[in-house]
Design a protein around this motif. Structure first.
Motif, PDB file in Angstrom:
ATOM      1  N   MET A  85      70.702 -92.739 -21.622  1.00  0.00           N
ATOM      2  CA  MET A  85      71.813 -93.390 -22.340  1.00  0.00           C
ATOM      3  C   MET A  85      71.297 -94.387 -23.363  1.00  0.00           C
ATOM      4  SD  MET A  85      74.934 -94.464 -19.957  1.00  0.00           S
ATOM      5  CE  MET A  85      74.814 -93.869 -18.332  1.00  0.00           C
ATOM      6  N   LEU A  86      70.316 -95.205 -22.947  1.00  0.00           N
ATOM      7  CA  LEU A  86      69.774 -96.210 -23.877  1.00  0.00           C
ATOM      8  C   LEU A  86      69.278 -95.519 -25.149  1.00  0.00           C
ATOM      9  CD1 LEU A  86      67.690 -98.621 -21.622  1.00  0.00           C
ATOM     10  CD2 LEU A  86      69.770 -99.145 -22.862  1.00  0.00           C
ATOM     11  N   TRP A  87      68.545 -94.435 -24.951  1.00  0.00           N
ATOM     12  CA  TRP A  87      67.969 -93.744 -26.106  1.00  0.00           C
ATOM     13  C   TRP A  87      69.065 -93.129 -26.972  1.00  0.00           C
ATOM     14  CZ3 TRP A  87      67.716 -88.559 -27.685  1.00  0.00           C
ATOM     15  CH2 TRP A  87      66.804 -88.298 -28.712  1.00  0.00           C
ATOM     16  N   ILE A  88      70.056 -92.504 -26.326  1.00  0.00           N
ATOM     17  CA  ILE A  88      71.132 -91.875 -27.109  1.00  0.00           C
ATOM     18  C   ILE A  88      71.912 -92.935 -27.895  1.00  0.00           C
ATOM     19  CG2 ILE A  88      73.338 -90.636 -26.930  1.00  0.00           C
ATOM     20  CD1 ILE A  88      72.159 -88.938 -24.783  1.00  0.00           C
ATOM     21  N   PHE A  89      72.159 -94.088 -27.251  1.00  0.00           N
ATOM     22  CA  PHE A  89      72.885 -95.145 -27.971  1.00  0.00           C
ATOM     23  C   PHE A  89      72.075 -95.618 -29.175  1.00  0.00           C
ATOM     24  CE2 PHE A  89      75.636 -96.071 -24.155  1.00  0.00           C
ATOM     25  CZ  PHE A  89      76.803 -95.744 -24.799  1.00  0.00           C
ATOM     26  N   ALA A  95      69.805 -97.513 -34.859  1.00  0.00           N
ATOM     27  CA  ALA A  95      69.300 -98.883 -34.781  1.00  0.00           C
ATOM     28  C   ALA A  95      68.298 -98.967 -33.644  1.00  0.00           C
ATOM     29  CB  ALA A  95      70.444 -99.867 -34.532  1.00  0.00           C
ATOM     30  N   GLU A  96      67.373 -99.907 -33.767  1.00  0.00           N
ATOM     31  CA  GLU A  96      66.421-100.093 -32.679  1.00  0.00           C
ATOM     32  C   GLU A  96      67.125-100.683 -31.473  1.00  0.00           C
ATOM     33  OE1 GLU A  96      62.765-102.086 -33.743  1.00  0.00           O
ATOM     34  OE2 GLU A  96      62.841-101.148 -35.722  1.00  0.00           O
ATOM     35  N   LEU A  97      66.528-100.458 -30.295  1.00  0.00           N
ATOM     36  CA  LEU A  97      67.113-100.969 -29.060  1.00  0.00           C
ATOM     37  C   LEU A  97      67.186-102.486 -29.123  1.00  0.00           C
ATOM     38  CD1 LEU A  97      68.007 -99.646 -26.407  1.00  0.00           C
ATOM     39  CD2 LEU A  97      65.782-100.254 -25.472  1.00  0.00           C
ATOM     40  N   VAL A  98      68.344-103.043 -28.789  1.00  0.00           N
ATOM     41  CA  VAL A  98      68.497-104.497 -28.788  1.00  0.00           C
ATOM     42  C   VAL A  98      67.984-105.026 -27.455  1.00  0.00           C
ATOM     43  CG1 VAL A  98      70.169-106.372 -28.922  1.00  0.00           C
ATOM     44  CG2 VAL A  98      70.488-104.320 -30.301  1.00  0.00           C
ATOM     45  N   ALA A 150      73.327-102.134 -19.020  1.00  0.00           N
ATOM     46  CA  ALA A 150      74.558-101.890 -19.764  1.00  0.00           C
ATOM     47  C   ALA A 150      74.683-102.870 -20.927  1.00  0.00           C
ATOM     48  CB  ALA A 150      75.765-102.000 -18.831  1.00  0.00           C
ATOM     49  N   VAL A 151      74.275-104.135 -20.706  1.00  0.00           N
ATOM     50  CA  VAL A 151      74.354-105.138 -21.776  1.00  0.00           C
ATOM     51  C   VAL A 151      73.509-104.694 -22.962  1.00  0.00           C
ATOM     52  CG1 VAL A 151      73.600-107.468 -22.411  1.00  0.00           C
ATOM     53  CG2 VAL A 151      74.940-107.108 -20.332  1.00  0.00           C
ATOM     54  N   SER A 152      72.282-104.266 -22.657  1.00  0.00           N
ATOM     55  CA  SER A 152      71.401-103.824 -23.735  1.00  0.00           C
ATOM     56  C   SER A 152      71.973-102.600 -24.444  1.00  0.00           C
ATOM     57  CB  SER A 152      70.022-103.516 -23.152  1.00  0.00           C
ATOM     58  OG  SER A 152      69.197-102.961 -24.112  1.00  0.00           O
ATOM     59  N   ALA A 153      72.542-101.671 -23.645  1.00  0.00           N
ATOM     60  CA  ALA A 153      73.093-100.448 -24.242  1.00  0.00           C
ATOM     61  C   ALA A 153      74.284-100.770 -25.135  1.00  0.00           C
ATOM     62  CB  ALA A 153      73.507 -99.472 -23.140  1.00  0.00           C
ATOM     63  N   VAL A 154      75.166-101.652 -24.655  1.00  0.00           N
ATOM     64  CA  VAL A 154      76.365-101.972 -25.435  1.00  0.00           C
ATOM     65  C   VAL A 154      75.989-102.768 -26.679  1.00  0.00           C
ATOM     66  CG1 VAL A 154      78.563-103.222 -25.411  1.00  0.00           C
ATOM     67  CG2 VAL A 154      77.907-101.823 -23.453  1.00  0.00           C
ATOM     68  N   ALA A 175      81.021 -94.245 -18.627  1.00  0.00           N
ATOM     69  CA  ALA A 175      80.127 -94.289 -17.465  1.00  0.00           C
ATOM     70  C   ALA A 175      79.583 -95.694 -17.263  1.00  0.00           C
ATOM     71  CB  ALA A 175      78.981 -93.297 -17.643  1.00  0.00           C
ATOM     72  N   LEU A 176      79.275 -96.396 -18.362  1.00  0.00           N
ATOM     73  CA  LEU A 176      78.743 -97.759 -18.246  1.00  0.00           C
ATOM     74  C   LEU A 176      79.774 -98.707 -17.636  1.00  0.00           C
ATOM     75  CD1 LEU A 176      76.753 -98.344 -21.555  1.00  0.00           C
ATOM     76  CD2 LEU A 176      75.853 -98.027 -19.259  1.00  0.00           C
ATOM     77  N   LEU A 177      81.053 -98.472 -17.919  1.00  0.00           N
ATOM     78  CA  LEU A 177      82.096 -99.331 -17.350  1.00  0.00           C
ATOM     79  C   LEU A 177      82.438 -98.901 -15.921  1.00  0.00           C
ATOM     80  CD1 LEU A 177      84.471 -99.395 -20.436  1.00  0.00           C
ATOM     81  CD2 LEU A 177      83.277-101.364 -19.491  1.00  0.00           C
ATOM     82  N   TRP A 178      82.372 -97.575 -15.692  1.00  0.00           N
ATOM     83  CA  TRP A 178      82.819 -96.998 -14.424  1.00  0.00           C
ATOM     84  C   TRP A 178      82.015 -97.531 -13.242  1.00  0.00           C
ATOM     85  CZ3 TRP A 178      86.917 -93.804 -15.391  1.00  0.00           C
ATOM     86  CH2 TRP A 178      87.453 -93.097 -14.320  1.00  0.00           C
ATOM     87  N   PHE A 179      80.673 -97.444 -13.368  1.00  0.00           N
ATOM     88  CA  PHE A 179      79.835 -97.754 -12.207  1.00  0.00           C
ATOM     89  C   PHE A 179      79.992 -99.193 -11.717  1.00  0.00           C
ATOM     90  CE2 PHE A 179      76.011 -99.074 -10.030  1.00  0.00           C
ATOM     91  CZ  PHE A 179      75.889 -98.085  -9.069  1.00  0.00           C
ATOM     92  N   PRO A 180      79.890-100.220 -12.609  1.00  0.00           N
ATOM     93  CA  PRO A 180      80.033-101.585 -12.091  1.00  0.00           C
ATOM     94  C   PRO A 180      81.366-101.787 -11.375  1.00  0.00           C
ATOM     95  CG  PRO A 180      79.257-101.631 -14.349  1.00  0.00           C
ATOM     96  CD  PRO A 180      79.612-100.211 -14.052  1.00  0.00           C
TER      97      PRO A 180
END
Lengths: 470, 265
Positions: A85-89, A95-98, A150-154, A175-180
């Motif tokens: 997910m991180l990579w796809i986002f 943009a580079e990963l935050v 999730a924070v980094s992904a969002v 999915a990021l919202l669902w699991f927590p």
């Protein structure tokens, strides 16, 4: 420099920004996958010879089977999904990963949480709830780690150049919202010092299990497949409207499934669940239409590698969804309830659908983020066929065992032969998982050696004369 | 959906609905449940477990017994039977009437109609309820499990796979603690083709002292018995587990699961 070059340089930078977090997530995931399958094999040895581990208090069937399932989902599927997910986002945002350091730390928290949980179940400190066996300390680590990733992904999602969302975005963000949400609810209501009373416990447990194994894995798997498939076949997802329809119906109907018919709870609960599982045929049809229309007539250059994984994984999702769907039918659920059939569906969802798609994605992503080829390229196709054979030899016998067991009034002898066959499926799956582990670890080792060499070279390099003060 | 808020909205709507329906509503509906009343006797149900049985529930949970055993009886329905308790003032008429009536295997309405006819003829009747279903035919239970049975359990371990038999009423149908202990030590000795591993680590095989332990398992079949001069003594965990198994009962009639005890159809 022309725009295409610029684009590829940019992609290389984005990929490089994901390198360390993804290695931490995937490396652990591959290791847990192997260990999970080892525990599954240990558990299934009991069917061949019940006395085989009778002297060992750590490896009762109950421990080994629970740990195997937990390792496959919490150990392998979730961290692997987070990495993908991180990579796809990052890629979709251009943009580079935050904050790349945050998912690195989170990956370590996550793997530590899994380790603590496995230790607890082995020593008999399981919470006793299906899919929630890990004790409180471990659950807290997992929860925090997930939120950090999730924070980094969002945050990376927020950096996107195009404001319009892709269908993959919907599935993966959900999915990021669902699991927590489901994980915190289940743990706060069940694995606490003041749990809810009586059969409200199993109801919440069923709700959580279905939302994790069916809905969450479906969101991740479809989100990833809907990113890779159009890219590989070189034509857009057909169509955006069907994808939107599949997304809504999947989350609206899927989330109500899971309360078994005839459970000792107020009758309206299983009634709703049965209807919801029958309605799953709607999102399943929509996904089938999308797959057919996107894949049919596509001229694909290579019929190996990631494409095979994605295509097989998506079709296995349809099969697993259908197996869940038919249990909403009273005539069928009466035969297969409490049998191996349900286990077959769960294992197909995890090892067939989710694992194939995630492993396919990992094989595509790893060479990009590492900037080198895979050390053992032939393993990719070898693992695909091993996994497919393994899933067939594992899941089909389990499903047959379930039907036989249900018809024979739960006579253990009725299912025995089929359960023994299912062990061979696990062996093939284990062999495949080892190939993934070898590839990832060889790659990590090579990269670390490269780093050491670089540092060594920098340290031992003679100083340039102009810097030496006279 | 054009932006992230759309997805957020979709998740809140979909998952929020099932969260309210399958988490909050059951907690509200079942979380305030009180003890049920046993039909006829008027006692309260369920009975609070003894300390030893409560510890046994933890042993059951710790060893993952739930992986292979469910603890829930399913029932497909119930039939009614009308029984004449007093012939009344006109026994001949009642006897003639009974000869022409179907008295067992009735539905609720049929049973009511038959009882009405007999009452009109002056007889006094009682109606028996006989639950039926595959689990009950198998002898695993006498009635279906209901929410009230699990009021004091933590964790509630209903289970979802029957590799072994259902245990919801094991205390009612196998009430012999010695059999339970010996079966835990050597399942294959008591159940033919048993798929259950033995739980030998819950027992201690030790040298016979001056006086044998009163707890020692004493009637193990030869091939499972310890060597001469040794005895098999259950550890506390084994005794607690058996106390828990014997506390597992679903054999009293409740309002939501009525049946007539000690009356075979």
């Amino acid at each position: 420099m022309n725009p295409a070059d610029n684009n590829s340089v940019c992609s290389a930078k984005i990929d490089a920004s994901c390198r360390v977090p993804l290695l931490a997530l995937f490396g652990g995931a591959a290791l847990w996958l192997v260990l999970g399958l080892v525990f599954a094999i240990i558990a299934s040895l009991t069917f061949h010879q019940p006395e085989i581990l009778a002297h060992c208090p750590f490896l009762t069937y109950g421990h080994a089977a629970a740990i195997a399932n937990d390792l496959l989902v919490y150990g392998f599927a979730i961290p692997a999904a987070l990495g993908v997910m991180l990579w796809i986002f990052a890629r979709l945002s251009q943009a580079e990963l935050v904050l790349p350091i945050v998912p690195v730390a989170a990956a370590h928290f996550w793997h530590l949480g899994v380790l603590v949980g496995v230790g607890a179940v082995l020593t008999g400190h399981s919470s006793g709830y299906t899919w929630l066996e890990f004790p409180r300390a471990s659950a807290m680590l997992l929860g925090v780690a997930f939120v950090l990733v999730a924070v980094s992904a969002v945050a990376t999602f927020g950096q996107r150049q195009e404001r319009e969302l892709y269908p993959s975005h919907w599935f993966l963000l959900a999915a990021l919202l669902w699991f927590p949400w489901i994980y915190s609810t289940a743990n706060l209501f069940l694995v606490t010092t003041c749990p809810v009373r009586g059969v409200a416990q199993p109801v919440i447990n069923w709700w959580f299990s279905n939302n994790l194994i069916f809905v969450w894995l479906a969101l991740v798997g479809l989100g990833v497949a809907f990113y890779f498939l159009p890219k590989i076949v070189g034509q857009p997802l057909k169509s955006r409207f069907y994808a939107l329809f599949a997304f809504w119906t999947l989350i609206v109907f899927g989330t109500w499934v899971g309360i078994p018919a005839g459970a000792p709870v107020p009758a309206w609960l299983p009634a709703i669940s049965s209807v919801a599982s029958l309605l799953l045929v709607i999102p399943l049809t929509a996904v089938a239409v999308i797959l057919c229309r996107t894949l049919c007539g596509a001229k694909v250059a290579s019929l190996g590698g990631t494409y095979c994984y994605m295509r097989a994984g998506s079709f296995l999702f349809l099969l697993s969804g259908l197996m869940l769907c038919v249990t909403g039918c009273p005539q069928i659920s009466r035969v297969v309830e409490f049998t191996w059939f349900g286990q077959a569906q769960v294992q197909l969802q995890i090892l067939g659908f989710a694992a194939l798609i995630l492993i396919g994605a990992i094989y595509d992503i790893l060479p990009r983020v590492m900037g080198t080829e895979l050390p053992f390229k032939k393993f990719v196709n070898a693992q695909f066929y091993l996994s497919l054979l393994g899933v067939a030899l594992f899941v089909i016998p389990l499903a047959v065992a379930g039907v036989k067991q249900g018809r024979a009034g739960y006579d253990p002898a009725a299912a025995k032969l089929w359960l023994m066959i299912s062990t061979t499926g696990l062996l093939f799956l284990l062999l495949g998982a080892l190939l993934l582990l070898v590839n990832i670890f060889a790659m990590t080792l090579k990269w670390k050696l490269g780093l050491v060499k670089m540092v060594y070279a920098a340290v031992t390099a003679p100083l340039e004369t102009k810097e030496v003060k006279s | 959906m054009k932006n992230g808020f759309g997805v957020f909205f979709a998740v809140v709507l979909a998952l929020g609905a099932s969260w309210v329906g399958l988490v909050v509503a059951p907690v509200v509906q079942l979380g305030t449940a009180k003890q049920a009343t046993v039909l006829v006797t008027g006692e309260t149900w369920p009975v609070q477990r003894t300390g030893e049985a409560t510890l046994g529930a933890q042993v059951y949970c710790a060893n993952g017994c739930v992986a292979c055993h469910t603890a829930q009886i399913r029932q497909e329905g119930a039939t009614f039977e009308i029984v004449l308790t007093k012939p009344g003032k006109n026994p001949v008429a009642v006897t003639n009437l009974l000869a022409g009536l179907k008295l067992s295997g009735l539905s609720k309405d049929e049973a009511d109609a038959a009882a009405e006819k007999i009452k009109d003829a002056g007889g006094v009747t009682a109606s028996y309820v006989h639950p039926f279903g595959a689990d009950i035919t198998r002898g695993w239970g006498v009635r279906q499990s209901v929410a009230a049975d699990y009021l004091y359990d933590y964790p509630v371990q209903l289970g979802n796979l029957r590799v072994g038999p259902d245990l919801a009423n094991i205390g009612g149908r196998m009430a012999d603690a010695n059999w339970q202990l010996a079966h835990l030590y050597a399942p294959a000795a008591y159940v033919k083709n048993s798929a259950m591993p033995s739980y030998k680590f819950l027992f201690e095989v030790r040298k016979l002292g001056a006086t044998p332990s009163p707890d020692a398992l004493n009637n193990l079949p030869k091939e499972f018995a310890p060597a001469d001069g040794y005895e098999v003594v259950p550890r506390p965990e084994a005794k607690q587990l058996v106390a828990y198994l014997l506390s597992l009962r679903a054999d009293v009639p409740l309002y939501e699961a009525p049946f007539t005890p000690n009356s075979k159809p």
